[in-house]
Design an enzyme around this catalytic site. Structure first.
Site, PDB file in Angstrom:
ATOM      1  N   TYR A 103       1.093  -1.373   0.077  1.00 18.76           N
ATOM      2  CA  TYR A 103      -0.102   0.108  -0.009  1.00 18.76           C
ATOM      3  C   TYR A 103       0.716   1.291  -0.053  1.00 18.76           C
ATOM      4  O   TYR A 103       1.865   1.411   0.728  1.00 18.76           O
ATOM      5  CB  TYR A 103      -0.825   0.123   1.380  1.00 18.76           C
ATOM      6  CG  TYR A 103      -1.727  -1.123   1.305  1.00 18.76           C
ATOM      7  CD1 TYR A 103      -3.223  -1.026   0.531  1.00 18.76           C
ATOM      8  CD2 TYR A 103      -1.488  -2.240   2.004  1.00 18.76           C
ATOM      9  CE1 TYR A 103      -4.092  -2.132   0.822  1.00 18.76           C
ATOM     10  CE2 TYR A 103      -2.516  -3.184   2.133  1.00 18.76           C
ATOM     11  CZ  TYR A 103      -3.809  -3.134   1.508  1.00 18.76           C
ATOM     12  OH  TYR A 103      -4.744  -4.387   1.559  1.00 18.76           O
ATOM     13  N   ARG A 105      -0.346   4.562   0.861  1.00 22.06           N
ATOM     14  CA  ARG A 105      -1.701   5.175   1.239  1.00 22.06           C
ATOM     15  C   ARG A 105      -1.579   6.442   2.450  1.00 22.06           C
ATOM     16  O   ARG A 105      -2.255   7.287   2.700  1.00 22.06           O
ATOM     17  CB  ARG A 105      -2.608   4.564   1.550  1.00 22.06           C
ATOM     18  CG  ARG A 105      -2.451   3.731   3.161  1.00 22.06           C
ATOM     19  CD  ARG A 105      -3.366   2.461   3.276  1.00 22.06           C
ATOM     20  NE  ARG A 105      -4.568   2.648   3.238  1.00 22.06           N
ATOM     21  CZ  ARG A 105      -5.555   1.624   3.359  1.00 22.06           C
ATOM     22  NH1 ARG A 105      -4.993   0.379   3.674  1.00 22.06           N
ATOM     23  NH2 ARG A 105      -6.817   1.840   3.172  1.00 22.06           N
ATOM     24  N   ASN A 165     -13.112  -5.876   9.082  1.00 27.23           N
ATOM     25  CA  ASN A 165     -11.966  -5.606   7.920  1.00 27.23           C
ATOM     26  C   ASN A 165     -10.638  -5.333   8.660  1.00 27.23           C
ATOM     27  O   ASN A 165     -10.064  -4.511   8.431  1.00 27.23           O
ATOM     28  CB  ASN A 165     -12.431  -4.816   6.823  1.00 27.23           C
ATOM     29  CG  ASN A 165     -12.513  -5.212   5.485  1.00 27.23           C
ATOM     30  OD1 ASN A 165     -11.636  -6.194   5.137  1.00 27.23           O
ATOM     31  ND2 ASN A 165     -13.687  -4.727   4.766  1.00 27.23           N
ATOM     32  N   LYS A 225     -17.953 -15.275   8.952  1.00 28.29           N
ATOM     33  CA  LYS A 225     -17.727 -15.943   7.841  1.00 28.29           C
ATOM     34  C   LYS A 225     -16.760 -17.203   8.173  1.00 28.29           C
ATOM     35  O   LYS A 225     -15.855 -16.898   8.879  1.00 28.29           O
ATOM     36  CB  LYS A 225     -17.007 -14.610   7.006  1.00 28.29           C
ATOM     37  CG  LYS A 225     -17.977 -13.711   6.415  1.00 28.29           C
ATOM     38  CD  LYS A 225     -17.112 -12.654   5.789  1.00 28.29           C
ATOM     39  CE  LYS A 225     -16.623 -11.822   7.122  1.00 28.29           C
ATOM     40  NZ  LYS A 225     -16.292 -10.286   6.468  1.00 28.29           N
ATOM     41  N   LEU A 226     -17.045 -18.306   7.494  1.00 29.94           N
ATOM     42  CA  LEU A 226     -16.188 -19.424   7.637  1.00 29.94           C
ATOM     43  C   LEU A 226     -15.325 -19.922   6.424  1.00 29.94           C
ATOM     44  O   LEU A 226     -14.777 -20.774   6.282  1.00 29.94           O
ATOM     45  CB  LEU A 226     -17.009 -20.590   8.127  1.00 29.94           C
ATOM     46  CG  LEU A 226     -17.926 -20.379   9.395  1.00 29.94           C
ATOM     47  CD1 LEU A 226     -18.934 -21.499   9.807  1.00 29.94           C
ATOM     48  CD2 LEU A 226     -17.041 -19.996  10.649  1.00 29.94           C
ATOM     49  N   GLY A 227     -15.200 -18.857   5.657  1.00 26.49           N
ATOM     50  CA  GLY A 227     -14.383 -19.428   4.409  1.00 26.49           C
ATOM     51  C   GLY A 227     -15.217 -20.450   3.446  1.00 26.49           C
ATOM     52  O   GLY A 227     -16.250 -20.213   3.318  1.00 26.49           O
ATOM     53  N   GLY A 255     -11.607  -9.268  -1.781  1.00 26.65           N
ATOM     54  CA  GLY A 255     -13.055  -8.721  -2.169  1.00 26.65           C
ATOM     55  C   GLY A 255     -14.070  -9.592  -1.857  1.00 26.65           C
ATOM     56  O   GLY A 255     -15.305  -9.058  -2.008  1.00 26.65           O
ATOM     57  N   GLY A 257     -15.109 -11.168   0.983  1.00 26.05           N
ATOM     58  CA  GLY A 257     -15.860 -10.519   2.202  1.00 26.05           C
ATOM     59  C   GLY A 257     -16.526  -9.487   2.051  1.00 26.05           C
ATOM     60  O   GLY A 257     -17.764  -9.331   2.550  1.00 26.05           O
ATOM     61  N   ASP A 258     -16.097  -8.562   1.162  1.00 26.42           N
ATOM     62  CA  ASP A 258     -17.142  -7.403   0.816  1.00 26.42           C
ATOM     63  C   ASP A 258     -18.102  -7.950   0.094  1.00 26.42           C
ATOM     64  O   ASP A 258     -19.234  -7.429   0.135  1.00 26.42           O
ATOM     65  CB  ASP A 258     -16.260  -6.202   0.081  1.00 26.42           C
ATOM     66  CG  ASP A 258     -15.012  -5.942   0.890  1.00 26.42           C
ATOM     67  OD1 ASP A 258     -15.417  -5.918   2.071  1.00 26.42           O
ATOM     68  OD2 ASP A 258     -14.067  -5.512   0.439  1.00 26.42           O
TER      69      ASP A 258
END
Length: 316
Positions: A103, A105, A165, A225-227, A255, A257-258
């Site tokens: 990054y 940023r 996140n 979330k468990l993949g 992306g 997860g989003d």
């Protein structure tokens, strides 16, 4: 608007050849940023989404604005900062596994967002606020902005979802990250951690225990979330595991997860039962991992329905 979100967008340069970033010769340009990913995902499903931020008065900023306009995202509250640049990132190409990302940023235009940038009338027009933990880590002024937005939307009676996140490298310490993320999570209606994030934030490894940690403190719905194992959800009167969608090849997990958040939140806003909303999240996550860019695999409404229907026909 149906959904409003805010945060930092960056221009992403994706390697066109496999190998470590310092050896890559060619890249292609794309858009990156958790919150713009979700704004784009909502718009592709036909929801009215808005994204609030700052970009630099440079080619990268112009690119971000142009891309969001082409996706139909409302950008009325995206300011152009004449003094600070738009951030960017480099992303490697992998044959398997997660890519290497670097990054650039620090000192970006978005990091200079502050409470003075808050437009009360604009946020009031939205039914729902979606947040991630990234703005909380970028700068003190952006964290103050984020907490102000959340407080305002709660007072207005709007629903709020929060995806942690986690980006440990952006935080001063692990302890600060856990404290601040949990403070914001407890002021949200729907919390969407990954199972490893949940373990870090709560000390609990079991998805049910992670959910209980937040439900007992007032959060209405927790979806873990468990993949590739799908997801677990729990609220006051319902809970369950929702299976994942199998894919032939995982190209890039960034992306996903989003995209999952887009599926869950859009489903809830449309009145779907929680299980069906989580199934939609799993579907969009599965589509996302099959594409190289962060949001390239996000579907239109028709594409999403076709994907889910094929799965259901296969199970029949």
């Amino acid at each position: 608007m149906d959904v409003v979100t805010f945060g930092e967008a960056m221009v992403m340069f994706i390697a066109t050849e496999i190998g470590p970033l310092h050896r890559v010769r060619c890249f292609h340009k794309a858009l990156a940023g958790a919150e713009v990913n979700t704004a784009i995902g909502f718009a592709r499903l036909g929801l009215k989404s808005g994204w609030v931020s700052k970009v630099g008065n440079d080619a990268f900023g112009a690119y971000i604005i142009e891309q969001l306009q082409s996706e139909g995202v409302n950008i009325e509250q995206v300011a152009i900062d004449p003094e600070h640049p738009t951030g960017f990132q480099l992303k490697s190409k992998m044959s398997e596994g997660d890519p290497e990302v670097q990054y650039f940023r620090k000192g970006s235009a978005a990091s200079y967002m502050h409470i003075g940038d808050f437009n009360e009338a604009y946020f009031r027009t939205a039914r729902h606020l979606h947040m991630t933990g990234i703005p909380l880590a970028i700068s003190d002024s952006m964290r103050e902005f984020a907490k102000h937005v959340q407080s305002f939307m709660r007072k207005e009676g709007k629903t709020i979802s929060f995806d942690p996140n986690l980006r440990p490298s952006l935080w001063k310490s692990r302890e600060e990250m856990i404290r601040v993320i949990n403070e914001v999570a407890l002021e949200s209606d729907c919390f969407l951690p990954g199972v490893h994030e949940g373990e870090l934030l709560t000390g609990c490894a079991d998805p049910r225990d992670i959910a209980d940690f937040y439900l007992e403190k007032g959060v209405r719905l927790v979806v873990v979330k468990l993949g590739d194992k799908g997801a677990f959800y729990k609220c006051a009167n319902d809970e369950g595991y929702v299976p994942s969608f199998s894919v032939l090849k995982v190209v890039d997990t960034v992306g996903a997860g989003d995209g999952f958040a887009v599926g869950v939140i859009s489903g809830l806003l449309e009145g779907l039962p929680i299980r069906e909303a989580v199934l939609r999240g799993n579907a969009i996550g599965a589509l996302a991992v099959q594409s190289e860019g962060d949001s390239d695999g996000y579907p239109t409404r028709q594409q999403l329905e076709q994907f889910i229907n094929i799965r259901e026909e296969g199970l029949a």
